[in-house]
Design an enzyme around this catalytic site. Structure first.
Site, short mmCIF file in Angstrom:
data_model
loop_
_atom_site.label_atom_id
_atom_site.label_comp_id
_atom_site.label_asym_id
_atom_site.label_seq_id
_atom_site.Cartn_x
_atom_site.Cartn_y
_atom_site.Cartn_z
N ARG A 15 -86.88 -3.78 19.34
CA ARG A 15 -87.55 -3.52 18.29
C ARG A 15 -86.50 -4.03 16.76
O ARG A 15 -87.25 -4.45 16.11
CB ARG A 15 -87.97 -1.99 18.44
CG ARG A 15 -89.10 -2.06 18.94
CD ARG A 15 -89.15 -0.29 19.47
NE ARG A 15 -89.24 0.36 18.61
CZ ARG A 15 -88.82 1.92 18.37
NH1 ARG A 15 -88.75 2.40 20.10
NH2 ARG A 15 -88.96 2.71 17.80
N ARG B 293 -85.06 11.02 20.01
CA ARG B 293 -86.84 11.68 19.52
C ARG B 293 -87.46 11.33 20.39
O ARG B 293 -87.20 11.47 21.65
CB ARG B 293 -87.03 9.51 19.20
CG ARG B 293 -88.99 10.75 18.22
CD ARG B 293 -89.63 9.61 16.95
NE ARG B 293 -89.45 8.28 17.66
CZ ARG B 293 -89.59 7.64 17.40
NH1 ARG B 293 -89.75 7.39 16.08
NH2 ARG B 293 -89.55 5.98 18.21
N LYS C 215 -89.52 6.43 8.57
CA LYS C 215 -90.65 6.50 7.38
C LYS C 215 -91.74 8.03 8.39
O LYS C 215 -92.39 8.00 7.91
CB LYS C 215 -91.70 4.79 8.37
CG LYS C 215 -90.71 3.70 7.93
CD LYS C 215 -90.28 2.50 8.42
CE LYS C 215 -90.56 2.31 9.94
NZ LYS C 215 -89.80 2.42 10.97
N ARG D 112 -90.74 8.69 23.85
CA ARG D 112 -91.91 7.14 23.92
C ARG D 112 -91.97 6.56 24.69
O ARG D 112 -90.83 6.39 24.32
CB ARG D 112 -92.17 7.01 21.80
CG ARG D 112 -93.41 7.69 21.35
CD ARG D 112 -92.87 7.61 19.88
NE ARG D 112 -92.48 5.97 19.78
CZ ARG D 112 -92.48 4.96 18.58
NH1 ARG D 112 -92.57 6.52 17.46
NH2 ARG D 112 -92.17 3.65 17.85
N ARG E 293 -95.56 -6.52 8.73
CA ARG E 293 -94.61 -6.30 9.37
C ARG E 293 -94.12 -7.50 9.67
O ARG E 293 -93.37 -7.53 9.89
CB ARG E 293 -94.17 -5.02 10.90
CG ARG E 293 -94.12 -4.02 10.93
CD ARG E 293 -94.08 -3.86 12.39
NE ARG E 293 -93.37 -2.58 12.71
CZ ARG E 293 -93.12 -1.52 13.48
NH1 ARG E 293 -95.05 -1.00 12.70
NH2 ARG E 293 -92.60 -1.09 13.59
P1 AP5 Z 1 -89.19 8.41 12.30
O1 AP5 Z 1 -89.25 9.57 11.32
O2 AP5 Z 1 -89.71 8.49 14.31
O3 AP5 Z 1 -89.23 6.89 12.35
P2 AP5 Z 1 -89.60 6.21 11.93
O4 AP5 Z 1 -89.15 5.39 10.85
O5 AP5 Z 1 -91.19 6.23 11.61
O6 AP5 Z 1 -89.32 5.16 13.27
P3 AP5 Z 1 -90.75 4.72 14.37
O7 AP5 Z 1 -89.57 3.85 15.74
O8 AP5 Z 1 -91.74 5.24 14.75
O9 AP5 Z 1 -90.91 3.38 13.59
P4 AP5 Z 1 -91.53 1.86 14.41
O10 AP5 Z 1 -91.19 0.81 12.98
O11 AP5 Z 1 -90.09 1.27 15.66
O12 AP5 Z 1 -92.55 2.59 15.18
P5 AP5 Z 1 -93.79 2.28 15.17
O13 AP5 Z 1 -94.24 3.56 15.35
O14 AP5 Z 1 -94.93 1.98 13.79
O15 AP5 Z 1 -87.58 9.11 13.47
C1 AP5 Z 1 -87.23 9.05 14.11
C2 AP5 Z 1 -86.28 10.56 14.36
O16 AP5 Z 1 -85.10 10.28 13.41
C3 AP5 Z 1 -86.93 11.23 15.33
O17 AP5 Z 1 -86.30 12.34 16.34
C4 AP5 Z 1 -86.85 11.88 14.04
O18 AP5 Z 1 -86.77 13.31 13.83
C5 AP5 Z 1 -85.49 11.56 14.06
N1 AP5 Z 1 -84.89 11.79 11.61
C6 AP5 Z 1 -86.28 11.00 10.71
N2 AP5 Z 1 -85.34 11.02 9.79
C7 AP5 Z 1 -83.99 11.64 9.72
C8 AP5 Z 1 -83.17 12.23 9.31
N3 AP5 Z 1 -82.91 12.18 7.63
N4 AP5 Z 1 -82.02 12.86 9.23
C9 AP5 Z 1 -82.20 12.93 10.49
N5 AP5 Z 1 -82.73 12.73 11.76
C10 AP5 Z 1 -83.89 12.20 11.34
O19 AP5 Z 1 -94.68 1.04 16.33
C11 AP5 Z 1 -94.49 1.08 17.51
C12 AP5 Z 1 -94.61 -0.17 18.42
O20 AP5 Z 1 -96.21 -0.62 18.12
C13 AP5 Z 1 -94.22 -1.55 17.18
O21 AP5 Z 1 -93.17 -1.63 18.18
C14 AP5 Z 1 -95.02 -2.96 17.74
O22 AP5 Z 1 -95.86 -2.72 18.74
C15 AP5 Z 1 -95.80 -1.38 17.35
N6 AP5 Z 1 -96.37 -1.87 16.11
C16 AP5 Z 1 -97.39 -0.75 15.63
N7 AP5 Z 1 -97.05 -1.07 14.28
C17 AP5 Z 1 -97.20 -2.53 14.20
C18 AP5 Z 1 -97.36 -4.03 13.06
N8 AP5 Z 1 -97.94 -3.91 11.59
N9 AP5 Z 1 -97.74 -5.23 13.48
C19 AP5 Z 1 -97.17 -5.60 14.66
N10 AP5 Z 1 -96.48 -4.48 15.72
C20 AP5 Z 1 -96.86 -3.07 15.29
#
Ligand code: AP5
Length: 223
Positions: A171, A127, A13, A160, A88
């Protein structure tokens, strides 16, 4: 105009949202990054959410919704906003519908990045993140030019705090139970665009761009 990126942790994402931001002039708002910023700064919010984020649990709906609301009303929303990581839960989706109605914002589409658990686990396991500017890397698929250093700002890259094996497991479980129901929620509203996110970054981005161009046109026609 508003876009939502939906998908499992590690589906890509953030990576895809960043590209859309550069090409279309959208503003990417990552609730995860807003929460991590607060944690790094040691604010009251940061202290409140630290436990949830580090364990891999969701932060309570009302807390994260108010963080988003504060960010949205700042006004620098460019040609549109990409919500990366919100909503979410079904409750958050309902809160968002209320916000959209209140501010006359229009939801253009929900980009659902589909990838298997095996794929997302490999992505999260490799990552690396820049604690200074938020840039994202992967040790194999998207390595920095100089090992361990951010290409943009030169800071030392880190893993992270929620990319530990236990937090990743948690997660993914939370995603299946609380976030996946949003696929049906937005499908029923005719907003969902399914995108195969298992390929390389450029390949996925081509599909994302096509979906956005198609939906954007429809959104403009609706006014
Ligand atoms: P990346 O692009 O970082 O993936 P992502 O889907 O953004 O993954 P996240 O782990 O950031 O999502 P998340 O939803 O768990 O975390 P968030 O920060 O939102 O890609 C991942 C890796 O793969 C990278 O190394 C990239 O280089 C690589 N990659 C990407 N695409 C690729 C491809 N096509 N091919 C090969 N490699 C690739 O949330 C974190 C925490 O915050 C949550 O767990 C929760 O505690 C809290 N939180 C955030 N939002 C909320 C909410 N709305 N409600 C409640 N809690 C929340």
């Amino acid at each position: 105009m508003m876009w939502i990126f939906l998908g499992a942790p590690g589906a890509g994402k953030g990576t895809q949202a960043e590209r859309l931001q550069q090409d279309f002039g959208f503003v990417q708002i990552s609730t995860g990054e807003l929460l991590r910023e607060a944690m790094r700064a040691g604010t009251e919010l940061g202290k409140t959410v630290q436990g949830y984020v580090t364990r891999g649990d969701l932060v309570p709906d009302e807390v994260v919704a108010s963080v988003l609301q504060e960010r949205l009303v700042r006004g620098d929303t460019g040609t549109g906003v990409i919500l990366d990581g919100f909503p979410r839960t079904v409750r958050q989706a309902e809160i968002l519908e209320e916000m959209l109605a209140e501010h006359c914002w229009q939801l253009c589409g929900v980009l659902y990045l589909e990838a298997s658990e095996e794929v997302v686990q490999q992505r999260l396991g490799g990552r690396r993140n820049c604690p200074q500017c938020g840039a994202n890397y992967h040790v194999v698929t998207m390595p920095p030019k100089v090992e361990g250093r951010c290409d943009r700002c030169g800071a030392q890259l880190v893993v992270r705090p929620d990319d530990t094996p236990e937090a990743i497991r948690k997660r993914l479980e939370v995603y299946r139970e609380q976030t996946e129901p949003l696929v049906a929620f937005y499908d029923q509203r005719g907003m969902l665009e399914r995108i195969d996110a298992s390929g390389e970054v450029d390949e996925v981005y081509r599909a994302v761009k096509e979906a956005v161009s198609r939906r954007w046109q429809r959104c403009l026609e609706k006014g």
